[in-house]
Motif scaffolding. Structure first.
Motif, short mmCIF file in Angstrom:
data_model
loop_
_atom_site.label_atom_id
_atom_site.label_comp_id
_atom_site.label_asym_id
_atom_site.label_seq_id
_atom_site.Cartn_x
_atom_site.Cartn_y
_atom_site.Cartn_z
N LEU A 1 -31.96 10.46 -13.55
CA LEU A 1 -31.53 9.84 -12.46
C LEU A 1 -31.23 8.52 -12.38
O LEU A 1 -30.05 7.67 -12.16
N VAL A 2 -32.15 7.53 -13.22
CA VAL A 2 -31.86 6.27 -13.31
C VAL A 2 -30.57 6.01 -14.33
O VAL A 2 -29.80 5.24 -13.99
N GLN A 3 -30.55 6.56 -15.36
CA GLN A 3 -29.39 6.68 -16.19
C GLN A 3 -28.13 6.81 -15.36
O GLN A 3 -27.02 6.18 -15.83
N ALA A 4 -28.17 7.89 -14.67
CA ALA A 4 -26.84 8.19 -14.09
C ALA A 4 -26.31 7.24 -13.18
O ALA A 4 -25.15 6.68 -12.99
N GLU A 5 -27.15 6.58 -12.27
CA GLU A 5 -26.81 5.60 -11.30
C GLU A 5 -26.53 4.35 -12.05
O GLU A 5 -25.77 3.52 -11.74
N VAL A 6 -27.12 4.09 -13.03
CA VAL A 6 -26.81 2.75 -13.78
C VAL A 6 -25.48 2.92 -14.28
O VAL A 6 -24.76 1.95 -14.39
N SER A 7 -24.93 4.11 -14.82
CA SER A 7 -23.62 4.57 -15.47
C SER A 7 -22.53 4.12 -14.34
O SER A 7 -21.44 3.65 -14.31
N ALA A 8 -23.02 4.68 -13.06
CA ALA A 8 -21.86 4.57 -11.85
C ALA A 8 -21.71 3.28 -11.56
O ALA A 8 -20.72 2.98 -11.16
N ILE A 9 -22.96 2.68 -11.28
CA ILE A 9 -23.01 1.07 -10.94
C ILE A 9 -22.23 0.11 -11.92
O ILE A 9 -21.33 -0.78 -11.42
N ALA A 10 -22.37 0.54 -13.26
CA ALA A 10 -21.70 -0.20 -13.90
C ALA A 10 -20.19 -0.30 -13.98
O ALA A 10 -19.27 -1.31 -13.92
N ARG A 11 -19.65 1.09 -13.58
CA ARG A 11 -18.13 1.18 -13.42
C ARG A 11 -17.84 0.66 -12.09
O ARG A 11 -16.80 0.00 -12.25
N GLU A 12 -18.30 0.77 -10.95
CA GLU A 12 -17.98 0.26 -9.70
C GLU A 12 -18.18 -1.08 -9.65
O GLU A 12 -17.15 -1.88 -8.97
N ARG A 13 -19.17 -1.73 -10.30
CA ARG A 13 -19.27 -3.31 -10.07
C ARG A 13 -18.65 -4.12 -11.31
O ARG A 13 -18.60 -5.19 -11.33
N GLY A 14 -18.48 -3.32 -12.28
CA GLY A 14 -17.65 -4.10 -13.44
C GLY A 14 -18.83 -4.95 -14.29
O GLY A 14 -18.51 -6.11 -14.55
N VAL A 15 -19.95 -4.20 -14.39
CA VAL A 15 -21.04 -4.86 -15.15
C VAL A 15 -21.60 -3.89 -16.06
O VAL A 15 -20.99 -2.77 -16.24
N SER A 16 -22.53 -4.48 -17.07
CA SER A 16 -23.28 -3.62 -17.90
C SER A 16 -24.53 -3.86 -17.80
O SER A 16 -25.18 -4.78 -17.31
#
Length: 251
Positions: free
Chosen positions: A144-159
């Motif tokens: 779940l952590v990995q999935a949310e990290v990927s989603a937030i990276a796309r949404e917020r333009g971060v890595s």
């Protein structure tokens, strides 16, 4: 003349496990349960394992706070805040289903050499830890952590950049040794219960290495990692006596 460093680095077993009859550990309780229930002693049923990262970095874009609109921002603080709140929502849902889990972000910091009231933060460092009595729960939550990290990276333009993942396996204490400790507590006339341990202990390493292991907790006011923690010496002596009695009965 010292330890075999190469063997330690390779995680080789340095003792004959067959020669070890049992491992029993006496330790303060690091939480508030025993004080709340007025229990001087407790027999530990099992020890939570954990999955953790000592440091995760969220990398965005540091810009002037007054001139960049929301849709052009790559704000590391807002991104990490999103992650923490989404993980909290997952945690709450899992608890409602009866899952054993605790989640902690113990370190959360911007760079003091760069951060400013008028600067959009471009970098945030934080830690992440989850603990559970179930390895499957730890792995599922980590996904779940990995999935949310990927989603937030796309949404917020971060890595996000992760250091090495650390895993400590949960452990179950030996039933026979737990019974001996329970009887030894009763023989001392001490109130006790059988409780799980949320904190990690050496006993988990011995148990997971196949050595029969057990733990006895002593009541400790204000928990641990706390300058006001306080163990009563009478409780300690009850624990020492119970430990001695149980050890004498190991065949």
């Amino acid at each position: 003349s010292g330890a075999d460093i190469e063997a330690v680095r390779a995680q080789d077993v340095l003792i004959d496990k067959a020669a070890v009859k049992a491992y029993i550990e006496l330790h303060i309780e690091q939480g508030p349960v025993m004080v709340a229930r007025q229990l001087p002693l407790a027999v530990v049923s099992g020890i939570r394992g954990n999955v953790r990262h000592n440091r995760i970095e969220c990398l965005g874009d540091a810009q002037h706070s007054g001139v960049v609109p929301r849709w052009l921002r790559h704000d590391a603080v807002f991104a990490v805040s999103d992650l923490v709140m989404r993980l909290d929502a997952h945690w709450r849902a899992l608890l409602e289903r009866g899952t054993d889990l605790v989640v902690t972000v113990g370190i959360l910091q911007t760079d003091p050499a760069e951060h400013s009231i008028s600067r959009i933060p471009g970098q945030v460092g934080f830690s992440l830890e989850a603990r559970s009595k179930s390895t499957d729960t730890l792995e599922a939550f980590y996904q779940l952590v990995q999935a949310e990290v990927s989603a937030i990276a796309r949404e917020r333009g971060v890595s996000f950049r992760f250091d090495r993942r650390l895993l400590s396996e949960p452990a179950t204490m030996d039933e026979r040794l737990c019974a001996l400790l329970s009887q030894a507590c009763a023989d001392q006339g001490a109130a006790y219960e059988v409780l799980p341990s949320g904190a990690g202990h050496d006993a988990a390493l011995f148990a997971n290495a196949g050595i029969p292991s057990a733990m006895l907790f002593i009541r400790n006011q204000n928990g641990s990692h706390n300058p006001h923690e306080s163990m009563d010496l009478d409780d300690f002596m009850l624990g020492v006596q119970a430990l001695s009695v149980a050890a004498s009965r190991i065949a």
